[in-house]
Design a protein around this motif. Structure first.
Motif, PDB file in Angstrom:
ATOM      1  N   ASN A  25       0.822  -1.212   0.000  1.00 15.92           N
ATOM      2  CA  ASN A  25       0.000   0.000   0.000  1.00 15.92           C
ATOM      3  C   ASN A  25       0.854   1.259   0.000  1.00 15.92           C
ATOM      4  OD1 ASN A  25      -2.578  -1.184  -0.026  1.00 15.92           O
ATOM      5  ND2 ASN A  25      -2.458  -1.621   2.160  1.00 15.92           N
ATOM      6  N   SER A  26       1.962   1.247   0.739  1.00 15.62           N
ATOM      7  CA  SER A  26       2.804   2.436   0.803  1.00 15.62           C
ATOM      8  C   SER A  26       3.459   2.737  -0.534  1.00 15.62           C
ATOM      9  CB  SER A  26       3.881   2.263   1.882  1.00 15.62           C
ATOM     10  OG  SER A  26       4.791   1.231   1.528  1.00 15.62           O
ATOM     11  N   LEU A  27       3.738   1.698  -1.335  1.00 19.40           N
ATOM     12  CA  LEU A  27       4.331   1.903  -2.651  1.00 19.40           C
ATOM     13  C   LEU A  27       3.282   2.180  -3.722  1.00 19.40           C
ATOM     14  CD1 LEU A  27       7.108  -0.864  -2.653  1.00 19.40           C
ATOM     15  CD2 LEU A  27       7.396   1.598  -2.353  1.00 19.40           C
ATOM     16  N   GLY A  28       2.003   2.084  -3.372  1.00 17.71           N
ATOM     17  CA  GLY A  28       0.947   2.451  -4.310  1.00 17.71           C
ATOM     18  C   GLY A  28       0.475   1.336  -5.200  1.00 17.71           C
ATOM     19  N   TYR A  29       0.962   0.111  -4.992  1.00 14.06           N
ATOM     20  CA  TYR A  29       0.592  -0.968  -5.892  1.00 14.06           C
ATOM     21  C   TYR A  29      -0.900  -1.280  -5.841  1.00 14.06           C
ATOM     22  CZ  TYR A  29       5.633  -1.780  -6.013  1.00 14.06           C
ATOM     23  OH  TYR A  29       6.977  -1.636  -6.158  1.00 14.06           O
ATOM     24  N   ALA A  30      -1.456  -1.379  -4.617  1.00 12.08           N
ATOM     25  CA  ALA A  30      -2.868  -1.732  -4.502  1.00 12.08           C
ATOM     26  C   ALA A  30      -3.759  -0.577  -4.919  1.00 12.08           C
ATOM     27  CB  ALA A  30      -3.177  -2.160  -3.068  1.00 12.08           C
ATOM     28  N   GLY A  31      -3.434   0.631  -4.441  1.00  4.35           N
ATOM     29  CA  GLY A  31      -4.314   1.761  -4.700  1.00  4.35           C
ATOM     30  C   GLY A  31      -4.265   2.274  -6.116  1.00  4.35           C
ATOM     31  N   THR A  32      -3.078   2.236  -6.742  1.00  3.27           N
ATOM     32  CA  THR A  32      -2.909   2.816  -8.075  1.00  3.27           C
ATOM     33  C   THR A  32      -2.973   1.777  -9.176  1.00  3.27           C
ATOM     34  OG1 THR A  32      -1.521   4.563  -7.141  1.00  3.27           O
ATOM     35  CG2 THR A  32      -1.377   4.199  -9.512  1.00  3.27           C
ATOM     36  N   ALA A  33      -2.264   0.673  -9.003  1.00  2.18           N
ATOM     37  CA  ALA A  33      -2.137  -0.294 -10.092  1.00  2.18           C
ATOM     38  C   ALA A  33      -3.403  -1.102 -10.326  1.00  2.18           C
ATOM     39  CB  ALA A  33      -0.965  -1.232  -9.812  1.00  2.18           C
ATOM     40  N   THR A  34      -4.054  -1.556  -9.255  1.00  3.40           N
ATOM     41  CA  THR A  34      -5.174  -2.483  -9.414  1.00  3.40           C
ATOM     42  C   THR A  34      -6.320  -1.903 -10.239  1.00  3.40           C
ATOM     43  OG1 THR A  34      -4.593  -3.585  -7.339  1.00  3.40           O
ATOM     44  CG2 THR A  34      -6.817  -3.951  -8.197  1.00  3.40           C
ATOM     45  N   PRO A  35      -6.756  -0.650 -10.008  1.00  2.00           N
ATOM     46  CA  PRO A  35      -7.833  -0.121 -10.861  1.00  2.00           C
ATOM     47  C   PRO A  35      -7.450  -0.063 -12.335  1.00  2.00           C
ATOM     48  CG  PRO A  35      -7.562   1.235  -8.896  1.00  2.00           C
ATOM     49  CD  PRO A  35      -6.397   0.300  -8.939  1.00  2.00           C
ATOM     50  N   VAL A  36      -6.192   0.261 -12.626  1.00  2.00           N
ATOM     51  CA  VAL A  36      -5.741   0.321 -14.020  1.00  2.00           C
ATOM     52  C   VAL A  36      -5.696  -1.071 -14.616  1.00  2.00           C
ATOM     53  CG1 VAL A  36      -3.852   0.986 -15.546  1.00  2.00           C
ATOM     54  CG2 VAL A  36      -4.445   2.429 -13.598  1.00  2.00           C
ATOM     55  N   LEU A  37      -5.158  -2.036 -13.878  1.00  2.00           N
ATOM     56  CA  LEU A  37      -5.107  -3.410 -14.367  1.00  2.00           C
ATOM     57  C   LEU A  37      -6.513  -3.968 -14.580  1.00  2.00           C
ATOM     58  CD1 LEU A  37      -2.243  -4.906 -12.146  1.00  2.00           C
ATOM     59  CD2 LEU A  37      -2.093  -4.143 -14.518  1.00  2.00           C
ATOM     60  N   THR A  38      -7.445  -3.571 -13.722  1.00  4.27           N
ATOM     61  CA  THR A  38      -8.832  -4.025 -13.878  1.00  4.27           C
ATOM     62  C   THR A  38      -9.422  -3.524 -15.189  1.00  4.27           C
ATOM     63  OG1 THR A  38      -9.163  -4.078 -11.478  1.00  4.27           O
ATOM     64  CG2 THR A  38     -11.140  -3.976 -12.851  1.00  4.27           C
ATOM     65  N   ARG A  39      -9.201  -2.252 -15.507  1.00  5.95           N
ATOM     66  CA  ARG A  39      -9.701  -1.702 -16.768  1.00  5.95           C
ATOM     67  C   ARG A  39      -9.030  -2.382 -17.952  1.00  5.95           C
ATOM     68  NH1 ARG A  39      -8.900   3.429 -13.932  1.00  5.95           N
ATOM     69  NH2 ARG A  39     -10.898   4.195 -13.148  1.00  5.95           N
ATOM     70  N   LEU A  40      -7.743  -2.642 -17.824  1.00  7.43           N
ATOM     71  CA  LEU A  40      -7.012  -3.310 -18.895  1.00  7.43           C
ATOM     72  C   LEU A  40      -7.565  -4.701 -19.144  1.00  7.43           C
ATOM     73  CD1 LEU A  40      -4.635  -3.437 -20.873  1.00  7.43           C
ATOM     74  CD2 LEU A  40      -3.187  -4.143 -18.968  1.00  7.43           C
ATOM     75  N   THR A  41      -7.832  -5.440 -18.077  1.00  5.89           N
ATOM     76  CA  THR A  41      -8.381  -6.788 -18.211  1.00  5.89           C
ATOM     77  C   THR A  41      -9.781  -6.748 -18.818  1.00  5.89           C
ATOM     78  OG1 THR A  41      -7.050  -7.691 -16.413  1.00  5.89           O
ATOM     79  CG2 THR A  41      -9.108  -8.828 -16.907  1.00  5.89           C
ATOM     80  N   GLU A  42     -10.585  -5.772 -18.406  1.00  6.84           N
ATOM     81  CA  GLU A  42     -11.927  -5.641 -18.980  1.00  6.84           C
ATOM     82  C   GLU A  42     -11.852  -5.360 -20.481  1.00  6.84           C
ATOM     83  OE1 GLU A  42     -13.616  -2.521 -16.683  1.00  6.84           O
ATOM     84  OE2 GLU A  42     -14.186  -3.826 -14.998  1.00  6.84           O
ATOM     85  N   LYS A  43     -10.845  -4.599 -20.889  1.00 10.81           N
ATOM     86  CA  LYS A  43     -10.703  -4.220 -22.294  1.00 10.81           C
ATOM     87  C   LYS A  43     -10.201  -5.382 -23.141  1.00 10.81           C
ATOM     88  CE  LYS A  43     -11.051  -0.662 -25.086  1.00 10.81           C
ATOM     89  NZ  LYS A  43     -12.267   0.150 -25.195  1.00 10.81           N
ATOM     90  N   THR A  44      -9.220  -6.132 -22.614  1.00 10.19           N
ATOM     91  CA  THR A  44      -8.575  -7.186 -23.405  1.00 10.19           C
ATOM     92  C   THR A  44      -9.153  -8.569 -23.157  1.00 10.19           C
ATOM     93  OG1 THR A  44      -6.887  -7.571 -21.703  1.00 10.19           O
ATOM     94  CG2 THR A  44      -6.413  -5.891 -23.373  1.00 10.19           C
ATOM     95  N   GLN A  45      -9.912  -8.714 -22.053  1.00 12.24           N
ATOM     96  CA  GLN A  45     -10.423 -10.023 -21.643  1.00 12.24           C
ATOM     97  C   GLN A  45      -9.296 -11.008 -21.357  1.00 12.24           C
ATOM     98  OE1 GLN A  45     -14.122 -10.763 -21.340  1.00 12.24           O
ATOM     99  NE2 GLN A  45     -13.623  -8.600 -21.049  1.00 12.24           N
ATOM    100  N   GLU A  46      -8.147 -10.478 -20.961  1.00 12.20           N
ATOM    101  CA  GLU A  46      -6.995 -11.280 -20.585  1.00 12.20           C
ATOM    102  C   GLU A  46      -6.483 -10.828 -19.220  1.00 12.20           C
ATOM    103  OE1 GLU A  46      -5.999 -13.806 -22.226  1.00 12.20           O
ATOM    104  OE2 GLU A  46      -6.763 -13.536 -24.266  1.00 12.20           O
TER     105      GLU A  46
END
Length: 334
Positions: A25-46
């Protein structure tokens, strides 16, 4: 540490898990990366992952599974080889020059799968190719039946601090863009300008220019929101509001073109869609303005301007600034 008296075994306890969550959390992985990765997965279905370098391995720090039955096994906390994974090779290619050269020369090239790179010269050539293209591919080098693509996330000096397939700025700052109008002083306009700056200052020099005319650029534009049909050829990354761009199957956008989806008038930003039909072509350094379209099989010549709201009929040829029907000069006859 937890100790099990019966089996005389030690195991990591919840305290270590707590510390791990704190670091993440302090490095921002959960707060910043996960929402972006979620959108990416929704877009690519991968599935999509974010990884960082951890000495001679990569460490997965965030992951979003895709909807398909085939599951990526790189869960958060997984340490994998750098030489046979897309994220690993991207981290090696875009590390500091000295660190990158050291990794290329010293990494143990373990044959993890039949297609793993185990030859030092071949690995060195692969890293140079990735550095030139701006992205890394993995074709069954880590696991049979698995392919992956990775791009570096760079710091202000252009070094790779993490590898992932994330179009961070656009989706976090402006989200999906629709036909609309915004006052010049509105928050949207300035957030959109930040996204444009990210494309010009980061994505273009480190990825988009090198990827012009390749499937990688098409996929990147799709991740930004563009609808691009099968077999489309695109040599330009300049689609300012990609959500409003539709490139039909077999269409062509040549080098230096601008698919302009917004204009300013009387301190108002007006945004509208641009469409190229199946097999339509816009020549090198052409510009097409908001609300315009080039219908199926039509061609707009080089350095030409398609005006706002203009429609180029199917199967016709146009050129000029602004465009007019393309007529060759008549040949004098005796």
């Amino acid at each position: 540490m937890d100790f099990e008296p019966e089996g005389k075994k030690y195991s990591l306890g919840l305290r270590v898990f707590q510390l791990g969550l704190y670091v993440s959390n302090s490095l921002g992985y959960a707060g910043t990366a996960t929402p972006v990765l979620t959108r990416l997965t929704e877009k690519t279905q991968e599935a999509s992952i974010l990884a960082v370098q951890d000495e001679d391995r990569f460490l997965t720090v965030a992951k979003v599974d895709g909807p398909k039955a085939f599951r990526v096994t790189s869960d958060p906390g997984y340490r994998g080889y750098l030489h046979c994974s897309a994220v690993g090779k991207a981290l090696v290619a875009f590390a500091e020059p000295g660190e990158s050269a050291k990794l290329v020369d010293t990494l143990e090239l373990v044959p993890v799968a039949p297609k793993s790179i185990t030859d030092r010269d071949e690995f060195r050539a692969e890293i140079e190719r990735i550095r030139t293209l701006g992205y890394a591919l993995m074709d069954e080098e880590n696991e049979v039946g698995m392919r992956a693509v990775a791009v570096p996330v760079l710091d202000h000096d252009g070094r790779a601090i993490a590898a992932g397939s994330a179009v961070v700025g656009k989706w976090l700052l402006v989200g999906r863009i629709r036909t609309s109008e915004h006052p010049l002083w509105s928050s949207f306009v300035w957030r959109n300008e930040v996204v444009d700056a990210f494309v010009e200052m980061v994505a273009a020099p480190w990825f988009a220019r090198a990827a012009a005319g390749t499937p990688a650029l098409v996929w990147w534009l799709r991740l930004l929101g563009a609808r691009i049909g099968r077999g489309a050829w695109c040599e330009s990354y300049w689609l300012p509001e990609a959500d409003l761009v539709a490139l039909g199957p077999g269409s062509t956008v040549n080098r230096g073109c601008v698919i302009q989806t917004h204009l300013f008038h009387d301190r108002i930003m007006s945004i509208d869609a641009v469409n190229l039909g199946q097999g339509a072509t816009i020549g090198p350094h052409g510009v097409i303005l908001p609300g315009a379209s080039i219908d199926s099989g039509a061609t707009v010549g080089p350095a030409s301007l398609v005006m706002r709201g203009e429609g180029i009929p199917a199967g016709t040829y146009w050129r000029g600034n602004p465009v007019a029907p393309w007529r060759e000069p008549e040949v004098p006859t005796r």
